[in-house]
Design a protein around this motif. Structure first.
Motif: not given
Length: 181
Positions: A90-94, A70-75, A78-85, A141-142
């Motif tokens: 790759v992190k989301l796949a993990f 839930l906190f990850g989704l809230s990030l 607030l910063n939807p451009m993260l998904i395009y990085q 990754l992070v």
């Protein structure tokens, strides 16, 4: 400022989620080994280990998983451009792999709570390392924020896996020679 508070809470619950995922398979090892003991040890240990696993799983691990997500989704909100990085993709796949690992661990949890022992303690010792491999990949990754450089982290994971397997074999040999180890 809210973004950084959410990020801190996300990290805290990721850590507690992993803590639960690191410890629950160890409890499974002990439950499986207790299952093969004779009475009254089997019943006494089995009851106590089931209670410990239940508390860990439902009081720490599941709530931490839900809150981390839930906190990850809230990030992302607030910063939807993260998904395009690329590194984030790759992190989301993990993260998906981690959720699958969590759900499969829940399956093992339910089996053991019902005294259904289908896996060996040796299997659970190996299963215990699954979350470690995912953690390595996500941290690299992070920190590196690179979809390419994470490959070095994965190579490190495989090296770690080889070292863990060697350590496991050495420990198994020691246990066979000295069952009290």
């Amino acid at each position: 400022m809210a973004y950084f508070y959410l990020k801190a809470f996300h990290l805290i619950f990721v850590i507690t989620w992993f803590a639960g995922l690191f410890y629950i398979p160890r409890l499974f090892v002990y439950q499986i080994e207790a299952f093969h003991k004779s009475s009254p040890d089997k019943e006494i240990l089995g009851t106590q280990l089931k209670l410990m696993a239940k508390r860990l799983w439902f009081i720490i691990t599941w709530p931490s998983a839900i809150l981390a997500i839930l906190f990850g989704l809230s990030l992302f909100y607030l910063n939807p451009m993260l998904i395009y990085q690329p590194w984030m993709q790759v992190k989301l796949a993990f993260v998906v792999l981690l959720i699958i690992y969590h759900l499969k661990t829940h399956h093992y949890f339910k089996q053991l709570q019902n005294d259904v022992v289908k896996k060996s303690s040796s299997f659970m010792r190996i299963w215990n390392e699954g979350a470690t491999f995912i953690l390595f990949a996500v941290v690299f990754l992070v920190i590196l924020k690179s979809a390419i450089n994470w490959i070095w982290g994965v190579i490190g994971i495989f090296v770690l896996g080889i070292l863990i397997m060697l350590g496991f074999k050495i420990y198994k040999n020691i246990r066979e020679k000295n069952p009290e180890a």
